[in-house]
Design an enzyme around this catalytic site. Structure first.
Site, PDB file in Angstrom:
ATOM      1  N   HIS A  51      75.555  38.731  62.195  1.00  0.00           N
ATOM      2  CA  HIS A  51      75.054  39.460  63.233  1.00  0.00           C
ATOM      3  C   HIS A  51      73.871  40.147  62.693  1.00  0.00           C
ATOM      4  O   HIS A  51      73.692  41.078  62.884  1.00  0.00           O
ATOM      5  CB  HIS A  51      75.658  40.691  63.343  1.00  0.00           C
ATOM      6  CG  HIS A  51      75.013  41.134  64.851  1.00  0.00           C
ATOM      7  ND1 HIS A  51      74.373  41.954  65.013  1.00  0.00           N
ATOM      8  CD2 HIS A  51      76.219  41.072  66.011  1.00  0.00           C
ATOM      9  CE1 HIS A  51      74.947  42.963  66.324  1.00  0.00           C
ATOM     10  NE2 HIS A  51      75.829  41.621  66.717  1.00  0.00           N
ATOM     11  N   PHE A  52      72.525  39.264  63.452  1.00  0.00           N
ATOM     12  CA  PHE A  52      72.445  38.021  63.382  1.00  0.00           C
ATOM     13  C   PHE A  52      72.099  37.138  62.054  1.00  0.00           C
ATOM     14  O   PHE A  52      71.401  36.996  61.870  1.00  0.00           O
ATOM     15  CB  PHE A  52      71.261  38.195  64.894  1.00  0.00           C
ATOM     16  CG  PHE A  52      72.621  37.967  65.749  1.00  0.00           C
ATOM     17  CD1 PHE A  52      73.061  37.438  66.816  1.00  0.00           C
ATOM     18  CD2 PHE A  52      72.197  39.601  66.889  1.00  0.00           C
ATOM     19  CE1 PHE A  52      73.695  38.432  67.760  1.00  0.00           C
ATOM     20  CE2 PHE A  52      71.960  40.038  67.581  1.00  0.00           C
ATOM     21  CZ  PHE A  52      73.441  39.475  68.457  1.00  0.00           C
TER      22      PHE A  52
END
EC number: 4.2.1.59
Length: 143
Positions: A51-52
């Protein structure tokens, strides 16, 4: 009377453990009512792997969880609730105002505004420096 609790003292209050403990220290301003918790967000957090990739952002739900953990520590700092477990019962009016990224320190100001029997309501605001990152209201049940 203000009381500053470190990570080891926090572990003696709530059942959360790595990798799901999101409070590094907390200042209890009013036992059972309000306090300020801190979370140092590092690049090594497990959630940044996905993420991410190449653009790490702390998931909003984990910011809310962090505020809820601060609320739980505040609640359980009161003698009446020692040994109990608070659970999420609802989340209301949550708004995200800025991204939280590695290197940030979350300062979470939480106040428990209402407790009746085994149900309560808390309000929290999470800041990075003086900038509001998230705010919302959470409902909890105590077992």
């Amino acid at each position: 009377m203000d009381k500053l609790l470190n990570i080891e003292e926090i572990k003696g209050i709530i059942p959360h453990r790595y990798p799901f403990l999101f409070v590094d220290k907390i200042l209890i301003e009013e036992v059972g009512i309000k306090g300020i918790g801190y979370k140092n967000v590092t690049v090594n957090e497990f959630f940044f792997q996905g993420h991410f990739p190449n653009m790490p952002v702390m998931p909003g739900v984990l910011i809310v969880e962090s505020m809820a953990q601060v609320g739980a520590i505040i609640l359980l700092s009161h003698e009446k609730y020692k040994g109990k477990t608070p659970y999420f019962a609802g989340i209301n009016k949550v708004r995200f105002k800025r991204k939280v990224v590695p290197g940030d320190t979350l300062r979470m100001e939480v106040e428990l505004t209402r407790i009746r029997g085994s149900v309560g309501i808390g309000q929290g605001k999470a800041y990075v420096e003086d900038e509001l990152a998230c705010e919302g209201e959470f409902l909890f049940a105590i077992e």
